[in-house]
Design an enzyme around this catalytic site. Structure first.
Site, PDB file in Angstrom:
ATOM      1  N   ASP B 102       0.868  -1.177   0.000  1.00  0.00           N
ATOM      2  CA  ASP B 102       0.000   0.000   0.000  1.00  0.00           C
ATOM      3  C   ASP B 102       0.910   1.234   0.000  1.00  0.00           C
ATOM      4  OD1 ASP B 102       0.982   0.200   2.545  1.00  0.00           O
ATOM      5  OD2 ASP B 102      -0.936  -0.065   3.542  1.00  0.00           O
ATOM      6  N   SER B 103       0.310   2.415  -0.022  1.00  0.00           N
ATOM      7  CA  SER B 103       1.107   3.627  -0.215  1.00  0.00           C
ATOM      8  C   SER B 103       1.493   4.296   1.089  1.00  0.00           C
ATOM      9  CB  SER B 103       0.301   4.624  -1.032  1.00  0.00           C
ATOM     10  OG  SER B 103      -0.823   5.048  -0.272  1.00  0.00           O
ATOM     11  N   GLN B 198     -11.896   7.039  -4.169  1.00  0.00           N
ATOM     12  CA  GLN B 198     -12.442   7.428  -2.866  1.00  0.00           C
ATOM     13  C   GLN B 198     -13.853   7.998  -3.070  1.00  0.00           C
ATOM     14  OE1 GLN B 198     -11.324   6.826   0.090  1.00  0.00           O
ATOM     15  NE2 GLN B 198      -9.223   6.130  -0.341  1.00  0.00           N
ATOM     16  N   GLY B 225     -11.769   3.689   0.942  1.00  0.00           N
ATOM     17  CA  GLY B 225     -12.733   4.500   1.677  1.00  0.00           C
ATOM     18  C   GLY B 225     -13.966   3.771   2.162  1.00  0.00           C
ATOM     19  N   ASP B 275      -8.346  -7.864   0.910  1.00  0.00           N
ATOM     20  CA  ASP B 275      -7.392  -8.167   1.981  1.00  0.00           C
ATOM     21  C   ASP B 275      -8.009  -7.788   3.301  1.00  0.00           C
ATOM     22  OD1 ASP B 275      -6.964  -5.164   1.427  1.00  0.00           O
ATOM     23  OD2 ASP B 275      -5.945  -5.504   3.334  1.00  0.00           O
ATOM     24  N   CYS B 313     -12.570 -28.368   6.964  1.00  0.00           N
ATOM     25  CA  CYS B 313     -11.337 -27.645   6.633  1.00  0.00           C
ATOM     26  C   CYS B 313     -10.154 -28.607   6.494  1.00  0.00           C
ATOM     27  CB  CYS B 313     -11.046 -26.609   7.720  1.00  0.00           C
ATOM     28  SG  CYS B 313      -9.587 -25.602   7.380  1.00  0.00           S
ATOM     29  N   CYS B 315      -6.908 -27.581   6.688  1.00  0.00           N
ATOM     30  CA  CYS B 315      -5.686 -26.909   7.138  1.00  0.00           C
ATOM     31  C   CYS B 315      -4.930 -27.759   8.151  1.00  0.00           C
ATOM     32  CB  CYS B 315      -6.004 -25.540   7.733  1.00  0.00           C
ATOM     33  SG  CYS B 315      -6.540 -25.585   9.446  1.00  0.00           S
ATOM     34  N   CYS B 318      -6.745 -28.117  11.544  1.00  0.00           N
ATOM     35  CA  CYS B 318      -7.920 -28.993  11.558  1.00  0.00           C
ATOM     36  C   CYS B 318      -7.562 -30.449  11.312  1.00  0.00           C
ATOM     37  CB  CYS B 318      -8.955 -28.503  10.542  1.00  0.00           C
ATOM     38  SG  CYS B 318      -9.746 -26.967  11.077  1.00  0.00           S
ATOM     39  N   HIS B 344      -5.285 -21.604  10.169  1.00  0.00           N
ATOM     40  CA  HIS B 344      -6.675 -21.999   9.909  1.00  0.00           C
ATOM     41  C   HIS B 344      -7.491 -20.849   9.325  1.00  0.00           C
ATOM     42  CE1 HIS B 344     -10.705 -23.543  10.301  1.00  0.00           C
ATOM     43  NE2 HIS B 344     -11.012 -22.415  10.917  1.00  0.00           N
TER      44      HIS B 344
END
Lengths: 383, 383
Positions: B102-103, B198, B225, B275, B313, B315, B318, B344
């Protein structure tokens, strides 16, 4: 050298054989119901049923073959019933290999400042909530049988380094009495019970303790009561003594040694297995063990250091990350720092034991010892 | 459905193509110099060049394909020079796959309470030592070029949910001006630069922001935003609006969404990448995301629960451990608890995005949406 015949063990599903000797150093093989352990062997400590910050599969990958868990801590948290409901520690902590539990004796004596030692056991306050409890040989065995480790330990009294000779003598007497009690109350035949020799650095008491335990008869023996503040020369002299007293064909476990040169010292005096919280504890404070001594990654000089922790190490941390990155993680208190340093420190000690084994098998243990003493010169004793 | 031709990108070594559509949901493929990313895609957050408590190799194993790192934090610790000395973030953090930075705009506006917004940038106090700094589009780009991620972001102003319309309008104007500046000063051709739209939840401002950024022309667009305190319906209406405004053939990134139902909501409105710190942050406080809602492992009812976190799951947590064991780790503040819960929670969201992709490719995204809404009903919005 051909291997001598292995002695019969009381514990079912176990065997131990010394496969090679070089001087007093031994290379051996311990068979357990959960797999084989080649010795000399460093055993990572998984106090509360977790080797801190390390996944079991990563522990196996770095070469660990047997882990230790602490009866005292598991007795209080999560409690024996929870572990037993899983069918024991293997399933509970997700570790398919051999597990050893200590008896709780060390913690009862070292953690509790309000203990009352009685003939039948020790009354003390839990560090978790201050509640009063009594640990006895019967309880220690019952708990260890429910936890279900492969290897279990007699309930013993480890006298502190500051103890008087009378106090150490009393601890030896209790340790013998309690060892006999543990042997008597043991019901599981699929657990190897280790007798623990006490006696501090006093030759007479050591001889007495060893003789009494051997007379009871155990499948394996631990050297307890060292690494408690005694001088290095006294410690080594005591291990020398033990080498001559313990049955040559039985597994020997030195409790609590984790500095590289110390490990090589005890291997050279006939010790097969050892453990220590040092590698993982140091990792969590940002210190790496390396073949050129310890690195405190908080030191600013590592800020731009693009080298791995140890050029000769094949661990995940050394294969993928620089000292500068690891320092960044340590300084920012990132969990990944503890993870990577734990993997590295454990790999270093597990690998050191494996290297010692290879040297013993090849008859070049003296060269190996000299090499380690030189390379780890900045290491020193555990902090 | 045959894939339309992919538009040419300014960034060298990149391509993005929408491979399938189902309603407004899209399945796409982003190609980068460090590998391909199938979309929809959940992007784990590695704030300080580490996805907290997760080894890069485990991140790859659980299916993550691109990670985010924060320019603001890396600018201060360890500093750009250290990362650049490694040749960039990939080598620094040991992640061979695509990386997005990111900035710093979001942190400059959300973390600093002593900021002064100027035409050319923002003056603020570092959260690390209180020292004064000025971030500008030029600096944000220079830093991101030195960090060397594959995908970089324009320096923008994300107005808080409490901002007035005038404040949001001013933020839109600055964001456009700064986006143009970022485009102008960009020197690396091997980094994909994302423009950030934005405008809060105001339709006129959103339209203005989108039009201005599209007029500058970017390879991909982010919807910024949102997830700043607005109501869910407003958020979704704004994403609906954006779906009609952004070029249909460009990658779309929704910044900051991590609850399962919200993720499916935005995928259904044409978002490709998203994200959130939620899965790893929740993991460190003992909360697991599951397909039947959230589990707070501090709850005593899990003390004897021998089931895995989520029966469906695959993972590491699990497959190998019970809720009772994970609760034990959480209650004892064992690092392994944060590790396993992070693995997980990330696997759940990465897998959710992959499942959404499969549903889109198969033309059954509506069924998938209904199924998720039902299964995750106890989930709700991020805390």
């Amino acid at each position: 050298m051909t291997a001598p015949p292995a002695p019969e063990m009381r514990a079912e599903g176990f065997a131990f054989a010394v496969q090679a000797r070089d001087g007093r150093a031994r290379a051996g093989l311990l068979q357990t119901p959960h797999g084989e352990v080649e010795t000399p062997c460093f055993m990572p400590v998984g106090t509360k049923a977790t080797v801190k910050a390390v996944l079991p599969r990563d522990l196996a990958e770095l070469g660990a073959r047997i882990v230790l868990a602490n009866t005292y801590h598991l007795y209080f948290r999560p409690g024996v019933a929870t572990v037993a409901a899983h069918g024991g520690l293997h399933r509970f902590m997700g570790w398919d290999g051999p597990i050893l539990t200590d008896s709780g004796g060390y913690q009862v004596f070292s953690l509790a400042d309000t203990r009352v030692v009685r003939e039948d056991g020790v009354e003390f306050s839990s560090i978790y909530d201050g509640s009063r409890h009594v640990f006895t040989p019967d309880l220690a065995m019952a708990v260890q049988e429910a936890l279900g480790a492969d290897v279990v330990m007699c309930f013993d009294e480890c006298a502190p380094g500051t103890a008087t000779r009378d106090e150490v003598a009393a601890a030896v007497a209790r340790t013998t009495r309690w060892a006999a009690a543990c042997r008597t109350v043991q019901t599981r035949r699929d657990q190897l019970l280790i007798g623990i020799v006490q006696g501090g650095v006093d030759e007479t008491l050591r001889r007495r303790s060893a003789a009494e335990l051997i007379s009871i008869g155990f499948d394996a023996y631990a050297i307890g009561g060292l690494s408690v503040g005694e001088r290095g020369a006294e410690m080594l002299a005591t291990v020398d003594l033990m080498d001559g007293l313990l049955p040559a064909d039985r597994l020997r476990y030195f409790m609590g040694i984790g500095d590289p040169s110390g490990i090589v010292d005890v291997i050279g005096r006939g010790v097969d297995v050892f453990d220590c919280v040092l590698p993982t504890r140091m990792a969590r404070t940002g210190t790496a063990l390396t073949r050129r001594g310890r690195l405190n990654l908080r030191n600013a000089r590592f800020g731009e250091d693009l080298a791995p922790l140890d050029e000769t190490c094949d661990c995940v941390a050394c294969r993928g990350f620089t000292r500068a990155y690891l320092r960044h993680l340590v300084m920012q208190k990132e969990i990944l720092g503890a993870q990577l340093l734990s993997l590295h420190n454990l790999r270093l000690l597990v690998g050191l034991a494996a290297d010692a084994r290879a040297a013993i098998m090849a008859g070049r243990f003296t060269d190996f010892t000299n090499d380690v003493a030189e390379r780890f010169s900045a290491g020193g004793r555990p902090e």
